[in-house]
Enzyme design. Structure first.
Site, PDB file in Angstrom:
ATOM      1  N   CYS B  35       0.975  -1.372  -0.237  1.00  0.00           N
ATOM      2  CA  CYS B  35       0.633  -0.165  -0.359  1.00  0.00           C
ATOM      3  C   CYS B  35       0.719   1.062  -0.102  1.00  0.00           C
ATOM      4  O   CYS B  35       1.897   1.454   0.397  1.00  0.00           O
ATOM      5  CB  CYS B  35      -1.129  -0.236   1.280  1.00  0.00           C
ATOM      6  SG  CYS B  35      -1.708   1.642   1.849  1.00  0.00           S
ATOM      7  N   PRO B  36       0.624   2.407  -0.399  1.00  0.00           N
ATOM      8  CA  PRO B  36      -0.300   2.398  -1.547  1.00  0.00           C
ATOM      9  C   PRO B  36       0.281   2.174  -2.893  1.00  0.00           C
ATOM     10  O   PRO B  36      -0.827   2.587  -4.315  1.00  0.00           O
ATOM     11  CB  PRO B  36      -0.808   3.671  -1.676  1.00  0.00           C
ATOM     12  CG  PRO B  36       0.406   4.695  -1.379  1.00  0.00           C
ATOM     13  CD  PRO B  36       1.016   4.146  -0.429  1.00  0.00           C
TER      14      PRO B  36
END
Lengths: 151, 98
Positions: B35-36
């Site tokens: 993430c991200p």
């Protein structure tokens, strides 16, 4: 990988396609806090949000052409090597790579003019992550009406 | 990341200049990206997409299911399905808004 249950997106209060913005004041100069800076900036840009970062205080040391090793806060210094190993294992991008990606998607980064002067930094002392050197009024005016985070 | 057209892409001929191109099915492989990263790869593919296209996002980040639903709610697109297959989360999205 475990199954997860999440509420359906239809319950989200987000208005589809609405233009919104998030502005971040990056104040801390410690390495740990640059991680959420990168993550939130890139994630917001990926959501199509307008993203603005205002860098001030010791955080400016992360944005100069001259390299500064950003310190961890003393209370977490002992855990820093494990954190760095974990970040590598999880393939987490570096904060500056995340910010660079966010800028390619439209995020902008301002350096604080007052703190730049205090620290003897001119526009030419900053690397390619900084779009402009501006005062607080410019940031506040552009941030008005959106979400603001302080790191 | 890689975003390769899978299945049949847009035909180069047929239909004439006024024809609406058929929907594309694009696979975005974000496996191994934290993430991200996956949501960013999805967003980059979205920027190259058209209404009616389907994007198939492959990811291993555990936050991908809620994050993709949030992305779809925010951008006005539709999650068709989410499957967990041998450690890979497969999200099918229909592009309903550009």
């Amino acid at each position: 990988m475990s199954e997860t249950t999440v509420r359906p997106a239809t319950e989200s209060p987000a208005r589809p396609g609405a233009t919104s913005k998030v502005s971040i004041v990056m104040f801390s100069g410690t390495a740990d806090k640059f991680i959420p800076l990168g993550v939130f900036t890139q994630a917001a840009a990926a959501l199509g949000m307008q993203v603005l970062v205002f860098v001030t205080g010791f955080a400016l040391r992360g944005f100069t052409k001259e390299h500064h090793d950003l310190p961890f806060p003393a209370e977490f210094a002992g855990a820093a090597p494990d954190l760095e190993r974990g970040m590598r294992a999880a393939n987490v991008a570096s904060w500056d790579a995340m910010l660079r990606q966010a800028r390619q998607m439209g995020a902008r980064v301002y350096a604080c003019s007052m703190m730049s002067e205090v620290m003897g930094l001119g526009r030419g002392d900053y690397g390619d992550l900084v779009d402009d050197v501006v005062g607080a009024a410019t940031f506040l005016e552009e941030a008005e009406g959106g979400e603001t985070l302080f790191i | 990341m890689s975003a390769l057209p899978a299945g049949d892409g847009r035909p180069g001929d047929g239909g004439g200049p006024a024809a609406v191109p058929p929907p594309r099915h694009t696979v975005v492989d974000a496996r191994g990206s934290a993430c991200p990263g996956p949501i960013t790869d999805l967003s980059l593919a979205y920027r190259r997409s058209s209404v009616g296209d389907v994007i198939e996002l492959l990811a291993t980040d555990p936050g991908v299911e809620p994050d993709t639903r949030a992305w779809a709610a925010k951008t006005g697109n539709r999650v068709i399905s989410v499957e967990h297959r041998d450690g890979t989360i497969v999200v099918l999205l229909e592009i309903t808004r550009r």
